[in-house]
Design an enzyme around this catalytic site. Sequence first.
Site, PDB file in Angstrom:
ATOM      1  N   LYS A   1       0.830  -1.224   0.000  1.00  0.00           N
ATOM      2  CA  LYS A   1       0.000   0.000   0.000  1.00  0.00           C
ATOM      3  C   LYS A   1       0.854   1.258   0.000  1.00  0.00           C
ATOM      4  CE  LYS A   1      -3.957  -2.105   2.317  1.00  0.00           C
ATOM      5  NZ  LYS A   1      -3.380  -3.349   2.888  1.00  0.00           N
TER       6      LYS A   1
ATOM      7  N   ASP B   1       3.098   7.703  -1.378  1.00  0.00           N
ATOM      8  CA  ASP B   1       4.040   8.793  -1.103  1.00  0.00           C
ATOM      9  C   ASP B   1       4.424   9.437  -2.432  1.00  0.00           C
ATOM     10  OD1 ASP B   1       6.103  10.402   0.166  1.00  0.00           O
ATOM     11  OD2 ASP B   1       6.141   8.890   1.748  1.00  0.00           O
TER      12      ASP B   1
HETATM   13  P1  5BU Z   1      -8.703 -10.842   6.892  1.00  0.00           P
HETATM   14  O1  5BU Z   1      -8.029 -11.545   8.021  1.00  0.00           O
HETATM   15  O2  5BU Z   1      -9.288 -11.790   5.846  1.00  0.00           O
HETATM   16  O3  5BU Z   1      -9.684  -9.793   7.342  1.00  0.00           O
HETATM   17  O4  5BU Z   1      -7.494 -10.089   6.171  1.00  0.00           O
HETATM   18  C1  5BU Z   1      -7.677  -9.270   5.055  1.00  0.00           C
HETATM   19  C2  5BU Z   1      -6.341  -8.900   4.450  1.00  0.00           C
HETATM   20  O5  5BU Z   1      -6.567  -8.015   3.359  1.00  0.00           O
HETATM   21  C3  5BU Z   1      -5.404  -8.166   5.400  1.00  0.00           C
HETATM   22  O6  5BU Z   1      -4.076  -8.549   5.056  1.00  0.00           O
HETATM   23  C4  5BU Z   1      -5.624  -6.712   5.094  1.00  0.00           C
HETATM   24  O7  5BU Z   1      -4.464  -5.936   5.303  1.00  0.00           O
HETATM   25  C5  5BU Z   1      -5.993  -6.740   3.622  1.00  0.00           C
HETATM   26  N1  5BU Z   1      -6.914  -5.663   3.207  1.00  0.00           N
HETATM   27  C6  5BU Z   1      -8.192  -5.549   3.684  1.00  0.00           C
HETATM   28  O8  5BU Z   1      -8.631  -6.358   4.482  1.00  0.00           O
HETATM   29  N2  5BU Z   1      -8.999  -4.544   3.269  1.00  0.00           N
HETATM   30  C7  5BU Z   1      -8.610  -3.632   2.388  1.00  0.00           C
HETATM   31  O9  5BU Z   1      -9.382  -2.736   2.014  1.00  0.00           O
HETATM   32  C8  5BU Z   1      -7.290  -3.762   1.898  1.00  0.00           C
HETATM   33  C9  5BU Z   1      -6.483  -4.786   2.311  1.00  0.00           C
HETATM   34 BR1  5BU Z   1      -6.691  -2.578   0.672  1.00  0.00          BR
END
Ligand code: 5BU
Length: 241
Positions: free
Chosen positions: A78, A81
Amino acid sequence: NPITKKILEIVQTKQTNLCLAADVHTSAELLHLAETIGPHIAVFKTHLEITEDWTPGLGEKLKALSQKHNFLIFEDRKLADIGNTMIMQYENSVFEISKWADLINVHPVVGLPSIKALAERTSANNCGLLLLAELSVAGNLTDETYKQKSAAMAAELSEHVIGFIARGAFPGSENFLVMTPGVKLEAGTDNKGQQYLTPEIAIKGGSDLIIVGRGIIQAADPLAMAIEYKKAGWQAHLKQM
Ligand code: 5BU
């Protein structure tokens, strides 16, 4: 784009549209997930800075496993910058992202010129760039206008940008991949902002790849659960055809 082609090939060959969010804290756990769940996924997503014992060379070890099990590695860095700083973050840190990541993402909020500068470097490394067009969390600021502007940016940078992170398809996402985080077999929230869609709803909404973290890695049997998600994602995909 060769990376898009590679992902689509993997999805078809392995019959999986699953991306594992490997949010674990040690390199041993990371390698273990890549080794055991690797055969069932198209993409392995990392957050390198949450690895407590990162050592130079871990990226290469993951890369070797990605070749063994035929998946791509997505560093969910992500970036957000100025172009010059993002290039340094991508190429020069102890994590050496440019040596092993097949995919990386950037927040469109930083604007086209900075992203273009970064994109030229990611492309030179055969790394696909994803724009974070829409977040999964409650109260986030990625409204319809933001998504439209992200789509316009992707169209301008179509030789470098391979897709979006979004909840589903949206106007302008048609020629790009859509990867969707915030997916769990049961919809709901995690009480920390995260909002979950089911694999069916995500794929029906036009997502190409579902990103699943805790739904798999916190299960009693992560491998069995990964196979459940793989099946759910693939069934949903077949229904769309
Ligand atoms: P989860 O454990 O399934 O909730 O993890 C979701 C992953 O996707 C986690 O690594 C977040 O950093 C990533 N993510 C997210 O959940 N939502 C977003 O909008 C973004 C990334 Br961009």
